[in-house]
Scaffold this motif. Structure first.
Motif, PDB file in Angstrom:
ATOM      1  N   ILE A 357       0.829  -1.205   0.000  1.00  0.00           N
ATOM      2  CA  ILE A 357       0.000   0.000   0.000  1.00  0.00           C
ATOM      3  C   ILE A 357       0.861   1.253   0.000  1.00  0.00           C
ATOM      4  N   GLN A 358       2.013   1.188   0.641  1.00  0.00           N
ATOM      5  CA  GLN A 358       2.880   2.367   0.738  1.00  0.00           C
ATOM      6  C   GLN A 358       3.355   2.827  -0.636  1.00  0.00           C
ATOM      7  N   GLU A 359       3.309   1.923  -1.614  1.00  0.00           N
ATOM      8  CA  GLU A 359       3.744   2.281  -2.962  1.00  0.00           C
ATOM      9  C   GLU A 359       2.783   3.255  -3.631  1.00  0.00           C
ATOM     10  N   VAL A 360       1.522   3.293  -3.181  1.00  0.00           N
ATOM     11  CA  VAL A 360       0.542   4.172  -3.828  1.00  0.00           C
ATOM     12  C   VAL A 360       0.292   5.447  -3.030  1.00  0.00           C
ATOM     13  N   VAL A 361       1.013   5.617  -1.908  1.00  0.00           N
ATOM     14  CA  VAL A 361       0.801   6.776  -1.042  1.00  0.00           C
ATOM     15  C   VAL A 361       1.819   7.866  -1.361  1.00  0.00           C
ATOM     16  N   LYS A 362       1.329   9.088  -1.449  1.00  0.00           N
ATOM     17  CA  LYS A 362       2.204  10.247  -1.593  1.00  0.00           C
ATOM     18  C   LYS A 362       2.017  11.144  -0.372  1.00  0.00           C
ATOM     19  N   SER A 363       3.005  11.986  -0.096  1.00  0.00           N
ATOM     20  CA  SER A 363       2.946  12.837   1.090  1.00  0.00           C
ATOM     21  C   SER A 363       2.335  14.188   0.770  1.00  0.00           C
ATOM     22  N   GLY A 364       1.872  14.864   1.843  1.00  0.00           N
ATOM     23  CA  GLY A 364       1.434  16.259   1.738  1.00  0.00           C
ATOM     24  C   GLY A 364       0.335  16.468   0.727  1.00  0.00           C
ATOM     25  N   ALA A 365       0.509  17.518  -0.089  1.00  0.00           N
ATOM     26  CA  ALA A 365      -0.497  17.869  -1.084  1.00  0.00           C
ATOM     27  C   ALA A 365      -0.691  16.753  -2.089  1.00  0.00           C
ATOM     28  N   GLY A 366       0.369  15.964  -2.343  1.00  0.00           N
ATOM     29  CA  GLY A 366       0.260  14.868  -3.291  1.00  0.00           C
ATOM     30  C   GLY A 366      -0.777  13.846  -2.879  1.00  0.00           C
ATOM     31  N   LEU A 367      -0.933  13.628  -1.563  1.00  0.00           N
ATOM     32  CA  LEU A 367      -1.934  12.689  -1.060  1.00  0.00           C
ATOM     33  C   LEU A 367      -3.333  13.170  -1.407  1.00  0.00           C
ATOM     34  N   THR A 368      -3.547  14.479  -1.334  1.00  0.00           N
ATOM     35  CA  THR A 368      -4.872  15.054  -1.561  1.00  0.00           C
ATOM     36  C   THR A 368      -5.180  15.278  -3.032  1.00  0.00           C
ATOM     37  N   PHE A 369      -4.195  15.753  -3.784  1.00  0.00           N
ATOM     38  CA  PHE A 369      -4.454  16.167  -5.163  1.00  0.00           C
ATOM     39  C   PHE A 369      -3.972  15.170  -6.213  1.00  0.00           C
ATOM     40  N   MET A 370      -3.314  14.076  -5.774  1.00  0.00           N
ATOM     41  CA  MET A 370      -2.881  13.061  -6.752  1.00  0.00           C
ATOM     42  C   MET A 370      -3.384  11.672  -6.379  1.00  0.00           C
ATOM     43  N   THR A 371      -3.039  11.190  -5.189  1.00  0.00           N
ATOM     44  CA  THR A 371      -3.426   9.833  -4.799  1.00  0.00           C
ATOM     45  C   THR A 371      -4.938   9.690  -4.660  1.00  0.00           C
ATOM     46  N   TYR A 372      -5.567  10.598  -3.931  1.00  0.00           N
ATOM     47  CA  TYR A 372      -7.006  10.491  -3.686  1.00  0.00           C
ATOM     48  C   TYR A 372      -7.824  10.644  -4.980  1.00  0.00           C
ATOM     49  N   PRO A 373      -7.541  11.655  -5.820  1.00  0.00           N
ATOM     50  CA  PRO A 373      -8.270  11.733  -7.096  1.00  0.00           C
ATOM     51  C   PRO A 373      -8.060  10.502  -7.977  1.00  0.00           C
ATOM     52  N   ASP A 374      -6.844   9.940  -7.945  1.00  0.00           N
ATOM     53  CA  ASP A 374      -6.579   8.724  -8.716  1.00  0.00           C
ATOM     54  C   ASP A 374      -7.484   7.597  -8.247  1.00  0.00           C
ATOM     55  N   ALA A 375      -7.660   7.485  -6.932  1.00  0.00           N
ATOM     56  CA  ALA A 375      -8.520   6.441  -6.387  1.00  0.00           C
ATOM     57  C   ALA A 375      -9.989   6.696  -6.717  1.00  0.00           C
ATOM     58  N   ILE A 376     -10.420   7.947  -6.606  1.00  0.00           N
ATOM     59  CA  ILE A 376     -11.823   8.281  -6.884  1.00  0.00           C
ATOM     60  C   ILE A 376     -12.188   7.969  -8.324  1.00  0.00           C
ATOM     61  N   ALA A 377     -11.253   8.199  -9.246  1.00  0.00           N
ATOM     62  CA  ALA A 377     -11.524   7.958 -10.667  1.00  0.00           C
ATOM     63  C   ALA A 377     -11.843   6.492 -10.938  1.00  0.00           C
ATOM     64  N   LYS A 378     -11.453   5.584 -10.060  1.00  0.00           N
ATOM     65  CA  LYS A 378     -11.692   4.146 -10.248  1.00  0.00           C
ATOM     66  C   LYS A 378     -13.000   3.688  -9.622  1.00  0.00           C
ATOM     67  N   PHE A 379     -13.732   4.585  -8.963  1.00  0.00           N
ATOM     68  CA  PHE A 379     -15.007   4.196  -8.356  1.00  0.00           C
ATOM     69  C   PHE A 379     -15.984   3.749  -9.442  1.00  0.00           C
ATOM     70  N   ASP A 380     -16.731   2.696  -9.144  1.00  0.00           N
ATOM     71  CA  ASP A 380     -17.720   2.202 -10.109  1.00  0.00           C
ATOM     72  C   ASP A 380     -18.947   3.103 -10.167  1.00  0.00           C
ATOM     73  N   TRP A 381     -19.282   3.700  -9.027  1.00  0.00           N
ATOM     74  CA  TRP A 381     -20.561   4.407  -8.929  1.00  0.00           C
ATOM     75  C   TRP A 381     -20.335   5.883  -8.591  1.00  0.00           C
ATOM     76  N   LEU A 382     -20.757   6.763  -9.497  1.00  0.00           N
ATOM     77  CA  LEU A 382     -20.739   8.213  -9.313  1.00  0.00           C
ATOM     78  C   LEU A 382     -19.424   8.747  -8.706  1.00  0.00           C
ATOM     79  N   PRO A 383     -18.323   8.590  -9.393  1.00  0.00           N
ATOM     80  CA  PRO A 383     -17.068   9.149  -8.862  1.00  0.00           C
ATOM     81  C   PRO A 383     -17.119  10.673  -8.728  1.00  0.00           C
ATOM     82  N   GLN A 384     -17.928  11.325  -9.621  1.00  0.00           N
ATOM     83  CA  GLN A 384     -18.043  12.793  -9.535  1.00  0.00           C
ATOM     84  C   GLN A 384     -18.654  13.228  -8.210  1.00  0.00           C
TER      85      GLN A 384
END
Length: 615
Positions: A357-384
């Motif tokens: 899991i640590q391989e997909v985690v970024k620190s600081g702003a990267g966690l909020t603006f890169m890792t989390y949006p990347d995960a949300i984009a993979k949601f099956d239902w209403l990612p928006q």
């Protein structure tokens, strides 16, 4: 130290006060003992006591709870990090929080004016205001980036879900499955490249210069400052009303996101990874250092915002209860936010078939603006929907924190220049904040932010936290603080608070400051940026001797004896020090005189320590 003669000078003519409903003092002595007949306007108050608590919650719960705490905990032992964090919260964070609430409410003064209790130390408040101004200049740009993502979440498809044709070595963020690559260069997710190329237009480093800001982000920054100015323009009354929404609504969204995160495939593994203790880390000094640092910046102590907010309290408000509730709620929020973030990251690792899991985690702003949006984009239902909820929550908590930061600066200015209208000060601060904030929205802006945060916020805050605690505990005195609490709230202060304020909290803060200097490492940027950072730090530090010299020389003559007497006098409270309401202040000063008349002089250092802590 004999204060009897000095306090006796503070008697004011009550008959003059009755001629004006808007004046607190018809006559007040200034620093050199002369009488200045300048009325002080009545300070605004919160509409209800609960507005103060809600505003403090909105101020303390911010970006750090969402992105800094989860990553810091993960990096420092996972669930084991919670043990030193809770210990530090109990012995350092909460005592400082309560102390600043008490002093702000008792004196009805902001972070600079509060040093009427020891004018020689007024530079502490000025330096903390400098740190707050720096925080304000970069906090709102992060709020602007958040708003940019919030707006983008309402597109028919999330704009970071697909790669742009111009992005080399890119993988769509909405791709579900394991990414196999044959080259030596690991591909990047489109969410990461969207942030770097489309939002920030990032440079490789500051060696390429700052560059020009993106106009869309500048408009978002303008909107963020309009929100702040609109809420603060009418003073504490309007911000108090806004606190109901700013403090409560984010928890509605947090609950929704938490429930959803727990239902995702792989979420349990992510949360378990976040909370599983690595017990060997408890013996690591770095973990304890990070716990203290996180506690300081999570609760926002020693910045001035808590003092400013408390200064608008009614004199008898029970701040003890507020301090306990807010400090624990802040910790609870950090843990829940961590579970949300790592639940989503666990799902990201699951759908990408990533074992670590640590391989997909970024620190600081990267966690909020890169890792989390990347995960949300993979949601099956209403990612928006979940993207909009997440960034709306982040925008609201960021706005609430920024209000506290800005209020501290506005209060400091108005305390020194009470003739200025609130809208004038708020407008000037907003224009300055907007102008400086544009710099952080340039391609090199986030790297520049890290530098100013390191030197201008972290170092300045820790340095003056030590000096603030020393001033309150040993110059003003823990004993006098406890008598002030008894006078204000009618409660006795326990031995726990006395020991924390006088010994434990200052000692821990000194150790952390020393460790931060030992751990110092210059940024790998053009040397001018590091020089700028040290220049800001030195300017802040010089405020202390500068204001001490000013407080001493303004009331001394040219003789050495007179100068020495003025120096000692500058460490004592001014004649007008005390509660805001005149009759209450006169009653307080009378009690102080009676107490000072009965206290024997200290014969040695141990007598002084015993009196300061236990009398």
């Amino acid at each position: 130290m004999d204060n009897r003669t000095y306090i006796a000078e503070s008697q004011v003519d009550l008959s003059a006060v009755t001629h004006s409903n808007n004046a607190l003092d018809a006559t007040a002595a200034n620093g050199n003992g002369a009488v200045a007949k300048k009325p002080s306007p009545v300070r605004d108050k919160w509409g209800k006591d609960v507005e103060f608590m809600l505003s403090c919650i909105a101020y303390s719960v911010g970006f750090g709870n969402v992105w800094k705490f989860p990553y810091t905990a993960l990096k420092n032992g996972g669930g084991a990090f919670l043990i030193p964090y809770l210990v530090v919260l109990f012995l350092v964070g909460r005592p400082i929080y309560y102390l600043e609430m008490v002093m702000g409410q008792f004196s009805s003064r902001g972070v600079v004016k509060i040093y009427d209790l020891s004018p020689a130390m007024r530079g502490i408040g000025v330096a903390q205001s400098i740190a707050m101004f720096i925080v304000m200049t970069y906090y709102t740009p992060v709020l602007a980036i958040t708003f940019r993502y919030l707006v983008a979440s309402f597109n028919a498809a999330l704009p970071w879900a697909k790669c742009d044709p111009s992005w080399p070595n890119c993988v769509d963020s909405d791709f579900v499955g394991q990414i196999v690559f044959n080259s030596s260069i690991k591909p990047k997710a489109s969410a990461e490249l969207y942030f770097q190329n489309s939002v920030m237009h990032q440079n490789g480093s500051l060696y390429e210069g700052l560059g020009l800001p993106d106009w869309k982000l500048v408009l978002c920054l303008l909107f963020a400052w309009l929100c702040v100015a609109t809420i603060l323009i009418k003073g504490i009354k309007s911000s108090g009303k806004a606190s109901y929404f700013l403090a409560i609504f984010p928890y509605v969204i947090i609950l929704i996101l938490f429930v959803h995160a727990c239902t995702l495939d792989g979420a349990f593994n992510g949360i378990l990874f976040f909370l599983t203790p690595q017990w060997d880390q408890l013996l690591n000094v770095t973990v304890w250092y990070e716990a203290v640092t996180q506690c300081f910046f999570s609760l926002s102590v020693c910045f001035g915002g808590i003092i400013a907010y408390a200064s608008f309290n009614n004199f008898s408000n029970n701040v003890y209860k507020d301090a306990i509730i807010i400090s624990w709620l802040d910790t609870f929020t950090s843990i829940i936010a961590g579970c949300i973030v790592f639940g989503v990251i666990g799902n990201l690792a699951y759908v990408t078939e990533q074992q670590d899991i640590q391989e997909v985690v970024k620190s600081g702003a990267g966690l909020t603006f890169m890792t989390y949006p990347d995960a949300i984009a993979k949601f099956d239902w209403l990612p928006q929907l979940f993207s909009a909820l997440f960034f709306l929550m982040l925008f609201i908590v960021g706005l609430g924190s920024n209000l506290g930061v800005t209020t501290s600066i506005v209060t400091a200015i108005k305390d020194q220049c009470p003739e200025l209208k609130n809208w004038q000060v708020v407008s000037a601060v907003a224009v300055a904040g907007f102008s400086f904030g544009i710099v952080y929205l340039t391609p090199g802006g986030l790297d520049f932010l890290d530098i100013l945060d390191y030197y201008g916020a972290k170092y300045v805050t820790l340095t003056f936290a030590v000096l603030e605690l020393a001033t309150l505990a040993w110059i003003y005195g823990v004993d006098r603080i406890c008598r002030d609490i008894k006078f204000m709230l009618g409660i006795e202060t326990s031995l726990f608070w006395r020991i924390c304020w006088g010994v434990v909290t200052p000692l821990v803060t000194v150790i952390i400051l020393l460790l931060s200097f030992i751990d110092y490492e210059a940024f790998k940027v053009p040397v001018g940026y590091n020089i700028l950072g040290w220049f800001i730090y030195i300017v802040a530090v010089l405020q202390l001797p500068g204001w001490a010299l000013y407080a001493t020389t303004r009331s001394s003559s040219k003789t050495l004896d007179s100068w020495w007497a003025s120096l000692k006098k500058s460490f004592r409270p001014l004649p007008e020090w005390g509660p805001e309401e005149v009759q209450t202040r006169l009653r307080y000063q009378e009690e102080v005189e009676q107490y000072e008349a009965t206290v024997p002089r200290d014969r040695n250092v141990m007598d002084c320590v015993k009196r300061k802590l236990f009398s």
